[in-house]
Write a protein that holds these residues in place. Structure first.
Motif, PDB file in Angstrom:
ATOM      1  N   THR A 397       0.842  -1.195   0.000  1.00 28.02           N
ATOM      2  CA  THR A 397       0.000   0.000   0.000  1.00 28.02           C
ATOM      3  C   THR A 397       0.876   1.244   0.000  1.00 28.02           C
ATOM      4  O   THR A 397       1.805   1.356   0.809  1.00 28.02           O
ATOM      5  CB  THR A 397      -0.913   0.018   1.239  1.00 28.02           C
ATOM      6  N   VAL A 398       0.584   2.170  -0.898  1.00 31.37           N
ATOM      7  CA  VAL A 398       1.356   3.411  -1.005  1.00 31.37           C
ATOM      8  C   VAL A 398       1.148   4.243   0.265  1.00 31.37           C
ATOM      9  O   VAL A 398       0.020   4.393   0.738  1.00 31.37           O
ATOM     10  CB  VAL A 398       0.923   4.214  -2.248  1.00 31.37           C
ATOM     11  N   PRO A 399       2.231   4.777   0.843  1.00 29.60           N
ATOM     12  CA  PRO A 399       2.110   5.507   2.118  1.00 29.60           C
ATOM     13  C   PRO A 399       1.464   6.881   1.965  1.00 29.60           C
ATOM     14  O   PRO A 399       1.235   7.370   0.860  1.00 29.60           O
ATOM     15  CB  PRO A 399       3.571   5.642   2.561  1.00 29.60           C
ATOM     16  N   ALA A 400       1.197   7.490   3.105  1.00 34.61           N
ATOM     17  CA  ALA A 400       0.605   8.829   3.135  1.00 34.61           C
ATOM     18  C   ALA A 400       1.462   9.811   2.342  1.00 34.61           C
ATOM     19  O   ALA A 400       2.696   9.759   2.389  1.00 34.61           O
ATOM     20  CB  ALA A 400       0.471   9.304   4.588  1.00 34.61           C
ATOM     21  N   GLY A 401       0.792  10.685   1.617  1.00 31.19           N
ATOM     22  CA  GLY A 401       1.505  11.649   0.793  1.00 31.19           C
ATOM     23  C   GLY A 401       1.731  11.179  -0.625  1.00 31.19           C
ATOM     24  O   GLY A 401       2.131  11.960  -1.495  1.00 31.19           O
ATOM     25  N   GLY A 402       1.457   9.857  -0.881  1.00 30.18           N
ATOM     26  CA  GLY A 402       1.646   9.328  -2.217  1.00 30.18           C
ATOM     27  C   GLY A 402       3.116   9.130  -2.553  1.00 30.18           C
ATOM     28  O   GLY A 402       4.009   9.437  -1.762  1.00 30.18           O
ATOM     29  N   LYS A 403       3.357   8.581  -3.739  1.00 30.06           N
ATOM     30  CA  LYS A 403       4.734   8.275  -4.136  1.00 30.06           C
ATOM     31  C   LYS A 403       4.826   8.243  -5.653  1.00 30.06           C
ATOM     32  O   LYS A 403       3.911   7.793  -6.349  1.00 30.06           O
ATOM     33  CB  LYS A 403       5.131   6.893  -3.580  1.00 30.06           C
ATOM     34  N   GLU A 404       5.952   8.715  -6.146  1.00 30.68           N
ATOM     35  CA  GLU A 404       6.210   8.594  -7.584  1.00 30.68           C
ATOM     36  C   GLU A 404       6.978   7.313  -7.840  1.00 30.68           C
ATOM     37  O   GLU A 404       8.023   7.064  -7.232  1.00 30.68           O
ATOM     38  CB  GLU A 404       7.010   9.788  -8.101  1.00 30.68           C
ATOM     39  N   ILE A 405       6.428   6.484  -8.732  1.00 31.73           N
ATOM     40  CA  ILE A 405       7.059   5.218  -9.090  1.00 31.73           C
ATOM     41  C   ILE A 405       7.164   5.155 -10.602  1.00 31.73           C
ATOM     42  O   ILE A 405       6.161   5.306 -11.314  1.00 31.73           O
ATOM     43  CB  ILE A 405       6.241   4.013  -8.588  1.00 31.73           C
ATOM     44  N   SER A 406       8.378   4.963 -11.096  1.00 28.93           N
ATOM     45  CA  SER A 406       8.614   4.826 -12.537  1.00 28.93           C
ATOM     46  C   SER A 406       7.999   5.983 -13.324  1.00 28.93           C
ATOM     47  O   SER A 406       7.406   5.785 -14.381  1.00 28.93           O
ATOM     48  CB  SER A 406       8.062   3.484 -13.034  1.00 28.93           C
ATOM     49  N   ARG A 408       5.449   7.896 -12.554  1.00 30.49           N
ATOM     50  CA  ARG A 408       4.027   8.147 -12.370  1.00 30.49           C
ATOM     51  C   ARG A 408       3.715   8.318 -10.901  1.00 30.49           C
ATOM     52  O   ARG A 408       4.231   7.581 -10.058  1.00 30.49           O
ATOM     53  CB  ARG A 408       3.194   6.992 -12.935  1.00 30.49           C
ATOM     54  N   TYR A 409       2.849   9.273 -10.594  1.00 29.59           N
ATOM     55  CA  TYR A 409       2.446   9.505  -9.210  1.00 29.59           C
ATOM     56  C   TYR A 409       1.337   8.537  -8.816  1.00 29.59           C
ATOM     57  O   TYR A 409       0.348   8.365  -9.529  1.00 29.59           O
ATOM     58  CB  TYR A 409       1.943  10.941  -9.037  1.00 29.59           C
ATOM     59  N   PHE A 410       1.520   7.908  -7.652  1.00 30.42           N
ATOM     60  CA  PHE A 410       0.515   7.008  -7.085  1.00 30.42           C
ATOM     61  C   PHE A 410       0.007   7.616  -5.782  1.00 30.42           C
ATOM     62  O   PHE A 410       0.793   7.871  -4.865  1.00 30.42           O
ATOM     63  CB  PHE A 410       1.112   5.625  -6.815  1.00 30.42           C
ATOM     64  N   PRO A 411      -1.295   7.856  -5.670  1.00 33.28           N
ATOM     65  CA  PRO A 411      -1.831   8.456  -4.450  1.00 33.28           C
ATOM     66  C   PRO A 411      -1.759   7.512  -3.262  1.00 33.28           C
ATOM     67  O   PRO A 411      -1.675   6.290  -3.421  1.00 33.28           O
ATOM     68  CB  PRO A 411      -3.283   8.764  -4.829  1.00 33.28           C
ATOM     69  N   ALA A 412      -1.784   8.074  -2.070  1.00 32.81           N
ATOM     70  CA  ALA A 412      -1.777   7.269  -0.841  1.00 32.81           C
ATOM     71  C   ALA A 412      -2.928   6.281  -0.860  1.00 32.81           C
ATOM     72  O   ALA A 412      -4.032   6.593  -1.308  1.00 32.81           O
ATOM     73  CB  ALA A 412      -1.885   8.177   0.373  1.00 32.81           C
ATOM     74  N   GLY A 413      -2.650   5.080  -0.375  1.00 36.68           N
ATOM     75  CA  GLY A 413      -3.676   4.040  -0.337  1.00 36.68           C
ATOM     76  C   GLY A 413      -3.731   3.184  -1.574  1.00 36.68           C
ATOM     77  O   GLY A 413      -4.430   2.164  -1.595  1.00 36.68           O
ATOM     78  N   SER A 414      -3.016   3.567  -2.627  1.00 33.62           N
ATOM     79  CA  SER A 414      -2.979   2.754  -3.846  1.00 33.62           C
ATOM     80  C   SER A 414      -2.285   1.423  -3.571  1.00 33.62           C
ATOM     81  O   SER A 414      -1.419   1.326  -2.697  1.00 33.62           O
ATOM     82  CB  SER A 414      -2.221   3.491  -4.957  1.00 33.62           C
ATOM     83  N   LYS A 415      -2.646   0.413  -4.342  1.00 36.46           N
ATOM     84  CA  LYS A 415      -2.020  -0.901  -4.203  1.00 36.46           C
ATOM     85  C   LYS A 415      -1.093  -1.145  -5.395  1.00 36.46           C
ATOM     86  O   LYS A 415      -1.497  -1.031  -6.551  1.00 36.46           O
ATOM     87  CB  LYS A 415      -3.069  -2.004  -4.138  1.00 36.46           C
ATOM     88  N   VAL A 416       0.162  -1.478  -5.079  1.00 33.65           N
ATOM     89  CA  VAL A 416       1.143  -1.781  -6.116  1.00 33.65           C
ATOM     90  C   VAL A 416       1.936  -3.007  -5.682  1.00 33.65           C
ATOM     91  O   VAL A 416       1.975  -3.349  -4.493  1.00 33.65           O
ATOM     92  CB  VAL A 416       2.104  -0.598  -6.353  1.00 33.65           C
ATOM     93  N   GLY A 417       2.562  -3.668  -6.621  1.00 34.65           N
ATOM     94  CA  GLY A 417       3.367  -4.832  -6.281  1.00 34.65           C
ATOM     95  C   GLY A 417       4.281  -5.218  -7.420  1.00 34.65           C
ATOM     96  O   GLY A 417       4.082  -4.798  -8.572  1.00 34.65           O
ATOM     97  N   ILE A 418       5.285  -6.015  -7.102  1.00 32.82           N
ATOM     98  CA  ILE A 418       6.251  -6.484  -8.098  1.00 32.82           C
ATOM     99  C   ILE A 418       6.318  -8.004  -8.038  1.00 32.82           C
ATOM    100  O   ILE A 418       6.390  -8.591  -6.951  1.00 32.82           O
ATOM    101  CB  ILE A 418       7.639  -5.880  -7.838  1.00 32.82           C
ATOM    102  N   TYR A 419       6.294  -8.630  -9.224  1.00 31.22           N
ATOM    103  CA  TYR A 419       6.486 -10.080  -9.312  1.00 31.22           C
ATOM    104  C   TYR A 419       7.922 -10.346  -9.744  1.00 31.22           C
ATOM    105  O   TYR A 419       8.369  -9.867 -10.785  1.00 31.22           O
ATOM    106  CB  TYR A 419       5.495 -10.691 -10.306  1.00 31.22           C
ATOM    107  N   SER A 420       8.637 -11.112  -8.943  1.00 23.50           N
ATOM    108  CA  SER A 420      10.048 -11.386  -9.220  1.00 23.50           C
ATOM    109  C   SER A 420      10.258 -12.027 -10.589  1.00 23.50           C
ATOM    110  O   SER A 420      11.276 -11.788 -11.245  1.00 23.50           O
ATOM    111  CB  SER A 420      10.629 -12.284  -8.129  1.00 23.50           C
ATOM    112  N   GLY A 421       9.295 -12.842 -11.042  1.00 24.09           N
ATOM    113  CA  GLY A 421       9.435 -13.514 -12.329  1.00 24.09           C
ATOM    114  C   GLY A 421       9.489 -12.559 -13.500  1.00 24.09           C
ATOM    115  O   GLY A 421      10.056 -12.892 -14.554  1.00 24.09           O
TER     116      GLY A 421
END
Length: 516
Positions: A397-406, A408-421
């Protein structure tokens, strides 16, 4: 309201009133569905992120992929089609950018585990288990208590117990070699991994290898029950209570599996009771992990932060987390070696040369010796890269204040994940041949850079606490196994089968052994 209903009933009759109510319910459902579709596709914060249509409107899409058992392949395929960001549910994005690992999973990232992990919680102690705990501060406190028990130096203090398992495994392999029969080698690797968990966390091997069978139906039970649990991981909250009920309805095998899981929990409780009694009587002389956990309880945990129930919980979770994942890694390494004879030959030569120089102990190889074999380590890394043990994203879950990933800005509470494969097949990291098994890349390539993006044990503060146990088992076993036996696939032209729900299990690893 009661007056209105009675008036309507008088005007239309009960039958007509039911029809009106039904039409109203259908119309409301249609209006809601259309409204949701419009919102999910055009107004949702993830509306601009590409992905399969059904994934954007319902979590049932990803649940179906998990239930079907090929979610690992689907994740790789959708990233190949849509790019480094893929919407895999209305409210969740899978990210295939290697640089996103440090943003999402670093110790100070602020990202927390999502409710995806809730169904895995054991509830055996007032304190959460390390895997399902979602409060990062609480998790950090719990992990600090047990970190030393799981360190490599601590594991190697218990090396003699792993050796006992290895010797029995090698003995059983000799029986198959002498018979000339092919057998399910993958099952035996899992039985070995289970018995290692037994000797480290339960004071003795469970009995898989001794009885040559699925002791207590543990393996069958986990293989039956975990897919049910895994589907629950990805369902919406309101459907989670329904899924197990439907799965259990009329299915004796699942009911039996649940009973066996209960038996595993009881075994964890019993071993703590037994060890407590032995300690009081001064009968314990083992330096296994179980004893290390008792030391934690008597020391740092004596103020109530680490209870006997926490020891039970650690032992129970070790069965789930430590047997399947290690067996999957071992299967992958050996399968890919058997499918690629030139790499098998190079590893065999390294082991034979070290043995001829007297650098490998008998009857069991020491970890300190195995860890000095560069091609062995290369083959192990490459096998784990090609087939990670966990076949799904690790959602956060993206923390408070949101986060820029790759970018793109992701708002707080967004769900993101990475698959190792997905990361492990990235050509910018692992080369143009990233989709093929090639241990030489770990000899000739930029090893330090590739190591930074190996994600088979997760990352940051949430990396697998038991990873050193797995590495010790694998590094020690393979030189010993390949020194004594020649391994060949019983059906070399046949590809193995896989079933990925949470763990990415392989099926049908039939092998023939020959004494060397």
């Amino acid at each position: 309201m009661a007056f209105s209903i009675s008036v309507l009933a008088g005007l239309y009759g009960l039958g007509d009133l039911f029809k009106v109510a039904l039409l109203f319910a259908i119309a409301s459902a249609l209006i809601y569905s259309v409204g949701w579709l419009i919102y999910a596709r055009t107004l949702h914060p993830y509306a601009d992120i590409p992905g399969p249509f059904w994934a954007s409107v319902s979590r049932l899409w990803i649940a179906y992929m998990v239930e079907r058992g090929d979610v690992d392949k689907i994740l790789v395929a959708v990233h190949k089609k849509y790019g480094r960001m893929v919407r895999i549910a209305p409210d969740e994005v899978s990210i295939g950018d290697p640089e996103a690992i440090k943003i999402i999973y670093s110790v100070s990232s602020g990202f927390t585990k999502t409710d995806f992990y809730d169904p895995f919680a054991t509830h055996m102690s007032p304190h959460p288990d390390l895997f399902s705990a979602r409060d990062e501060k609480e998790h950090a406190e719990r992990r600090r208590l047990v970190n030393n028990a799981y360190s490599m130096s601590s594991i190697l203090e218990s090396e003699t117990y792993i050796d006992e398992c290895s010797q029995l495994f090698i003995q059983r392999m000799g029986e198959y070699a002498d018979s000339g029969q092919s057998f399910d080698f993958g099952m035996w690797l899992q039985m070995y991994a289970f018995d290692v968990v037994g000797t480290l966390f339960f004071g003795k091997m469970f009995g898989f290898m001794e009885t040559r069978s699925d002791y207590g139906a543990y393996i069958t039970s986990l293989d039956t029950y975990l897919p049910v649990l895994a589907t629950n991981f990805v369902l919406p909250d309101y459907l989670r209570p329904v899924r197990p009920f439907l799965a259990n309805l009329g299915l004796k095998r699942i009911r039996d599996a649940i009973l066996s899981i209960v038996a595993i929990r009881q075994a964890a409780s019993d071993v703590v009771t037994t060890r407590t009694k032995e300690l009081k009587e001064g009968k314990v002389g083992r330096t296994d992990i179980l004893q290390k956990l008792f030391n934690v309880q008597e020391g740092k945990g004596s103020d109530g932060h680490f209870l006997l129930a926490d020891i039970e919980q650690e032992s129970y979770v070790a069965i789930f987390a430590g047997s399947d994942t290690t067996a999957i890694a071992m299967r992958s390494i050996l399968y890919h070696l058997m499918k690629n004879p030139k790499y098998y030959k190079k590893l065999q030569e390294e082991i034979d040369d070290a043995s001829a120089r007297g650098e490998l102990s008998t009857p069991t190889v020491r970890f300190s010796e195995a860890s000095k074999l560069p091609y062995l380590i290369a083959c192990c890394k490459e096998g784990m890269r090609m087939h990670p043990s966990v076949g799904f994203t690790l959602p956060r879950t993206v923390p408070a204040g949101g986060k820029e990933i790759s970018g793109r800005y992701f708002p707080a509470g967004s769900k993101v994940g990475i698959y190792s494969g997905v990361i492990h097949l990235d050509r910018s990291i692992f080369g143009d041949d990233a989709n093929v098994f090639n241990p030489d890349r770990w000899i000739e390539g930029d090893v330090a850079n590739m190591d930074r993006y190996m994600f088979q044990f997760g990352g940051g503060s949430r990396s697998c606490v038991g990873r050193h146990i797995s590495i010790a088992e694998i590094y020690k076993m393979f030189p010993q196994l390949l020194r004594d036996y020649r391994l060949d696939l019983a059906n070399p032209d046949k590809e193995w089968g896989t079933r990925s729900t949470w763990f990415n299990r392989q099926i049908g690893l039939d092998v023939k052994l020959t004494r060397r």
